[in-house]
Design an enzyme around this catalytic site. Structure first.
Site, PDB file in Angstrom:
ATOM      1  N   HIS A 134       0.919  -0.952   0.161  1.00 26.34           N
ATOM      2  CA  HIS A 134       0.067   0.243  -0.132  1.00 26.34           C
ATOM      3  C   HIS A 134       0.718   1.379  -0.208  1.00 26.34           C
ATOM      4  CE1 HIS A 134      -3.853  -2.554   0.971  1.00 26.34           C
ATOM      5  NE2 HIS A 134      -3.551  -2.852   1.273  1.00 26.34           N
ATOM      6  N   ASP A 170      -3.554 -10.591  -1.418  1.00 26.03           N
ATOM      7  CA  ASP A 170      -3.471 -10.589  -0.155  1.00 26.03           C
ATOM      8  C   ASP A 170      -5.519  -9.881  -0.417  1.00 26.03           C
ATOM      9  OD1 ASP A 170      -1.908  -8.534   2.210  1.00 26.03           O
ATOM     10  OD2 ASP A 170      -4.170  -8.078   1.578  1.00 26.03           O
ATOM     11  N   TYR A 299      -3.712 -11.193  10.143  1.00 28.93           N
ATOM     12  CA  TYR A 299      -3.350 -11.165  11.558  1.00 28.93           C
ATOM     13  C   TYR A 299      -4.232 -12.050  12.163  1.00 28.93           C
ATOM     14  CZ  TYR A 299      -3.149  -7.369   8.039  1.00 28.93           C
ATOM     15  OH  TYR A 299      -2.651  -6.654   6.639  1.00 28.93           O
TER      16      TYR A 299
HETATM   17  C1  OKP Z   1      -2.910  -4.323   5.024  1.00 31.52           C
HETATM   18  B1  OKP Z   1      -2.471  -5.628   4.093  1.00 31.52           B
HETATM   19  C2  OKP Z   1      -9.196   1.690   8.556  1.00 31.52           C
HETATM   20  C3  OKP Z   1      -8.885   1.050   8.741  1.00 31.52           C
HETATM   21  C4  OKP Z   1      -8.048   0.251   7.306  1.00 31.52           C
HETATM   22  C5  OKP Z   1      -6.094  -0.723   7.156  1.00 31.52           C
HETATM   23  C6  OKP Z   1      -5.554  -2.856   6.430  1.00 31.52           C
HETATM   24  C7  OKP Z   1      -4.516  -2.330   6.004  1.00 31.52           C
HETATM   25  C8  OKP Z   1      -4.338  -3.480   5.482  1.00 31.52           C
HETATM   26  N1  OKP Z   1      -8.746   2.892   8.622  1.00 31.52           N
HETATM   27  N2  OKP Z   1      -7.133  -0.550   8.129  1.00 31.52           N
HETATM   28  O1  OKP Z   1      -3.152  -4.773   2.737  1.00 31.52           O
HETATM   29  O2  OKP Z   1      -2.849  -6.767   5.027  1.00 31.52           O
HETATM   30 ZN    ZN Z   2      -4.399  -7.287   3.640  1.00 34.97          ZN
END
Ligand code: OKP
Ligand code: ZN
Length: 376
Positions: A134, A170, A299
């Protein structure tokens, strides 16, 4: 077949925040599980030490101001400027001491992995501690500080790769990697994810398909909440595999986030270890003999440890018995490697899962296949 696993205890140390859902110790769980199974005793399964990426290497993608700012924040300086770059104390990207070093080490690990694969010193390398898909050129996003994936792909291109296929499984859309190569026809980016209508980062519709001369070289396969092994295998087989074959890459890069797992606390997909590892095995079968695999999200610690150990076993051609070795059972309480089958969905939910998966496949075949001369 030589297969590398990037590892150093340093990769497991940086705590983003005490309550943060991304726990770096998950990588140690994967490594120790592989060790308990004796996988690294195979002559063809090698542990590779990462190194720290230099500022110059980070700046192959990121702006100088961003790299220097991350360095300052990491030392506790200039914190009043953090919001400009996507950081905040309470959000997805908190600043931690040593954050810069950890992110630069993850990027360095992906660089070493990319170089090892490109040189032919290994046929495949797994950097489970990478996959920060990201991060943008000048901002952190979704737990990602430096985009090690983009940096590694840029290195492959600089070393002479003409076509790099990137497949991101992912649960979240691989927006940072897609955007970095949006106008390129040298990098095919494919992201399969829970639709942005119900999940961060909100993008990744099939209509995002690249811009000149990259039209048809960005592919998105959004999926409904509830998507299970069968629907997932269907999209890989019917949308993803034909494109990778037609593109005929010099190198395959995969991002193997395991937040698609049914037990993952952040997403609503329902893959089990069987669905995930089958997808990885299928993608690996499309590798031209150079395969750079990365981790990503994930996670639920049990799912991460078991599925990424199985991913590496797939890469190395090792059979892992389902009974987890006693030493590991004692330390972490995990007994069985593979998941039991997931319970069935309600009929209406299952119908929606299939409808949306088939719709995404149909759109990809209609919009993208013609660009690559695939007739269907
Ligand atoms: C990262 B990866 C709202 C909650 C968003 C972000 C998740 C990131 C995931 N702010 N949470 O792609 O697993
Ligand atoms: Zn993710």
């Amino acid at each position: 077949m030589t297969v590398g696993f990037m590892y150093s205890p340093e990769l497991t140390r940086n705590i983003l925040r005490e309550d943060h859902v991304l726990r770096p110790m998950r990588l140690r769980l994967v490594y120790e599980l592989l060790q308990a199974y004796g996988v690294f005793e195979r002559p063809d399964a090698v542990v590779i030490e990462p190194r720290v990426a230099t500022d110059l290497e980070l700046m192959s993608f990121h702006g100088r101001d961003y790299v220097e700012s991350v360095q300052a924040f990491s030392r506790g300086e200039d914190l009043h400027r953090q919001n400009r770059y996507g950081f905040s104390d309470w959000g997805d990207n908190p600043i931690s001491e040593g954050m810069y070093d950890a992110a630069a080490l993850a990027a360095g690990a992906s660089l070493v992995a990319a170089e090892t694969v490109w040189n032919g010193e290994a046929d495949a390398v797994f950097n489970a501690g990478g996959g920060y898909h990201h991060a943008g050129p000048d901002f952190a996003s979704g737990f990602c500080v430096f985009n090690d994936v983009v940096i590694a792909i840029l290195r492959l291109l600089a070393l002479g790769a003409e076509r790099v296929a990137y497949v991101d499984i992912d649960a979240h859309h691989g927006d940072g990697v897609q955007n970095a190569f949006y106008t390129s026809n040298h990098v095919l980016t494919i992201s399969i994810h829970q639709s942005g209508q119900t999940l961060f980062p909100g993008t990744g519709e099939t209509a995002e398909m690249g811009e000149e001369p990259g039209v048809g070289y960005a592919i998105n396969v959004p999926l409904a909440p509830g998507t299970h092994n069968a629907a997932y295998a269907h999209v890989i087989e019917n949308a993803v595999a034909p494109l990778v074959r037609a593109f005929n890459p010099d190198v395959l890069v995969t991002q193997q986030g395991i937040d698609t797992h049914i037990d993952d606390p952040l997403t609503h997909l329902r893959l089990t270890s069987e669905g995930h590892t089958s997808a990885v095995a299928k993608l690996g079968s499309l590798s031209p003999g150079k395969w750079l695999a990365m981790g990503g999200g994930g996670y639920d610690l049990s799912a991460v440890a078991r599925c990424w150990a199985m991913d590496y076993a797939v890469m190395a051609g090792a059979e892992l018995p389902d009974d987890i070795p006693p030493s590991y059972q004692e330390n972490y309480g995990l007994k069985q490697l593979r998941d039991d089958p997931a319970p069935d969905l309600l009929e209406a939910d299952d119908a929606r899962v299939w409808r949306e998966a088939e719709e995404s496949v149909r759109r990809v075949r209609e919009l993208i296949f013609p660009v690559h001369g695939i007739t269907s």
